[in-house]
Design an enzyme around this catalytic site. Structure first.
Site, PDB file in Angstrom:
ATOM      1  N   ASP A  37      -1.631   2.528  -2.594  1.00 35.22           N
ATOM      2  CA  ASP A  37      -0.952   3.266  -1.516  1.00 35.22           C
ATOM      3  C   ASP A  37      -1.956   3.668  -0.443  1.00 35.22           C
ATOM      4  OD1 ASP A  37       1.113   4.486  -0.168  1.00 35.22           O
ATOM      5  OD2 ASP A  37       1.152   6.273  -1.444  1.00 35.22           O
ATOM      6  N   ASN A  85      10.830  -1.450  -0.695  1.00 36.59           N
ATOM      7  CA  ASN A  85      10.009  -1.897   0.444  1.00 36.59           C
ATOM      8  C   ASN A  85      10.752  -2.821   1.412  1.00 36.59           C
ATOM      9  OD1 ASN A  85       6.841  -1.979  -1.389  1.00 36.59           O
ATOM     10  ND2 ASN A  85       7.707  -0.361  -0.105  1.00 36.59           N
TER      11      ASN A  85
HETATM   12  C1  FPP Z   1       1.447   0.884   0.256  1.00 38.30           C
HETATM   13  O1  FPP Z   1       0.845   1.359   1.430  1.00 38.30           O
HETATM   14  C2  FPP Z   1       1.160  -0.530   0.042  1.00 38.30           C
HETATM   15  C3  FPP Z   1       2.113  -1.519  -0.001  1.00 38.30           C
HETATM   16  C4  FPP Z   1       3.537  -1.244   0.166  1.00 38.30           C
HETATM   17  C5  FPP Z   1       1.775  -2.920  -0.190  1.00 38.30           C
HETATM   18  C6  FPP Z   1       0.593  -3.251  -1.030  1.00 38.30           C
HETATM   19  C7  FPP Z   1       0.073  -4.548  -0.565  1.00 38.30           C
HETATM   20  C8  FPP Z   1      -1.213  -4.924  -0.488  1.00 38.30           C
HETATM   21  C9  FPP Z   1      -2.311  -4.132  -1.010  1.00 38.30           C
HETATM   22  C10 FPP Z   1      -1.617  -6.206   0.147  1.00 38.30           C
HETATM   23  C11 FPP Z   1      -1.020  -7.415  -0.436  1.00 38.30           C
HETATM   24  C12 FPP Z   1      -1.220  -7.510  -1.886  1.00 38.30           C
HETATM   25  C13 FPP Z   1      -1.455  -8.658  -2.540  1.00 38.30           C
HETATM   26  C14 FPP Z   1      -1.585  -8.652  -4.011  1.00 38.30           C
HETATM   27  C15 FPP Z   1      -1.611  -9.929  -1.853  1.00 38.30           C
HETATM   28  P1  FPP Z   1       1.761   2.013   2.558  1.00 38.30           P
HETATM   29  O2  FPP Z   1       2.063   0.937   3.565  1.00 38.30           O
HETATM   30  O3  FPP Z   1       2.977   2.639   1.958  1.00 38.30           O
HETATM   31  O4  FPP Z   1       0.793   3.084   3.147  1.00 38.30           O
HETATM   32  P2  FPP Z   1       1.180   4.500   3.795  1.00 38.30           P
HETATM   33  O5  FPP Z   1       1.803   5.319   2.696  1.00 38.30           O
HETATM   34  O6  FPP Z   1      -0.132   5.034   4.244  1.00 38.30           O
HETATM   35  O7  FPP Z   1       2.131   4.218   4.913  1.00 38.30           O
END
Ligand code: FPP
Length: 263
Positions: A37, A85
């Site tokens: 996250d 998501n």
């Molecule tokens: C949460 O951060 C993260 C995600 C919803 C996606 C996770 C994806 C990756 C790490 C990259 C792709 C992964 C692979 C395995 C290729 P957020 O966007 O919710 O962050 P925020 O809470 O700060 O908005």
């Protein structure tokens, strides 16, 4: 893999060598699960679009997977895309899917080199055809590996997993009086794997977010303020060291209190 394998990968004199030597190799968590996250906030802090946070998050995935595999963790589960998501802007969703595809292609050699078996958990039949093909190719190519299993949670929801398990149990003809916790767990996406001992969440949020609801019943939870794109070998080692200082009681009393006659 082993501590030696991890130490050999860390440059001489690097502070991570000291951290790695502190780890008790005989008390490793068998299964580490991670809620990745903070990508959006990492990007916002740099005045970049959110997707740049996801792009940067790939390097964190690489570092974490290799560290865990070299250390000898048996299962690593990464929460990459939840069922919720899909509510994100379509451009963000399509970028995440593109990054996933690129990751699978670029990391295949590293997965093979580190003897890692790739696995996907979630309602993956709802993903686009090209993504399903890429996931199947990586799963098949690494299927013979004997080392760590990496579960990538995609279109994943913990409640949906429990519903899916219940459906499968019914389809398999399990009679209600035959069903117990052990039998039920064999219908989960993680059938045959140990439950997570350690659940890590980055970016300081104190939520479970519908992740592995059944399996984390007794997991130790570790929350770090580090945003996912900054998470590296050092942070995984710190989480494991914190886990090794915890006293796990599974609802019983601690051996020290028992010895002291505590009630
Ligand atoms: C949460 O951060 C993260 C995600 C919803 C996606 C996770 C994806 C990756 C790490 C990259 C792709 C992964 C692979 C395995 C290729 P957020 O966007 O919710 O962050 P925020 O809470 O700060 O908005």
């Amino acid at each position: 893999m082993s501590l030696e394998s991890l130490l050999a990968w860390i440059p001489d004199g690097h502070p991570d060598q000291h951290l790695a030597r502190e780890v008790s190799i005989d008390r490793l968590p068998a299964h580490v699960a991670i809620i990745m996250d903070g990508n959006g906030r990492w990007a916002a802090g740099r005045h970049l679009p959110r997707v740049e946070g996801h792009r940067a998050g790939i390097e964190a995935v690489r570092s974490t997977v290799e560290t865990a595999a070299r250390l000898g963790i048996r299962v690593l589960t990464l929460y990459a895309f939840s069922r919720e998501n899909w509510k994100r802007p379509p451009t963000e969703v399509s970028t995440l899917m593109r990054l996933l595809k690129r990751y699978l292609r670029s990391e295949l050699n590293a997965l093979l080199r580190n003897d890692i078996r790739f696995n996907v958990i979630g309602r993956t039949d709802h993903l686009a055809g090209d993504i399903i093909d890429e996931l199947s190719a990586t799963t098949a190519a690494t299927g013979g590996n004997q080392g760590m299993v990496v579960n990538l949670a995609l279109n994943y929801g913990g409640r949906a997993e429990i519903v899916d398990a219940a459906r499968r149990a019914i389809e398999a003809g399990v009679a209600p009086d035959e069903l117990d916790e052990q039998r039920f767990a064999a219908f989960l996406y993680t059938a045959g794997q140990p439950d997570p001992d350690l659940l890590i969440r980055t970016s300081g949020e104190m939520r479970v977010s519908n992740f592995l609801l059944w399996q984390i019943a007794y997991a130790e939870i570790y929350v770090t303020d580090t945003y996912w794109p900054d998470f590296r070998r050092q942070h995984l080692l710190e989480a494991i060291l914190a886990y090794q200082k915890r006293e796990r009681r599974y609802g019983g009393i601690s051996p020290s209190r028992e010895a002291a006659g505590a009630r």
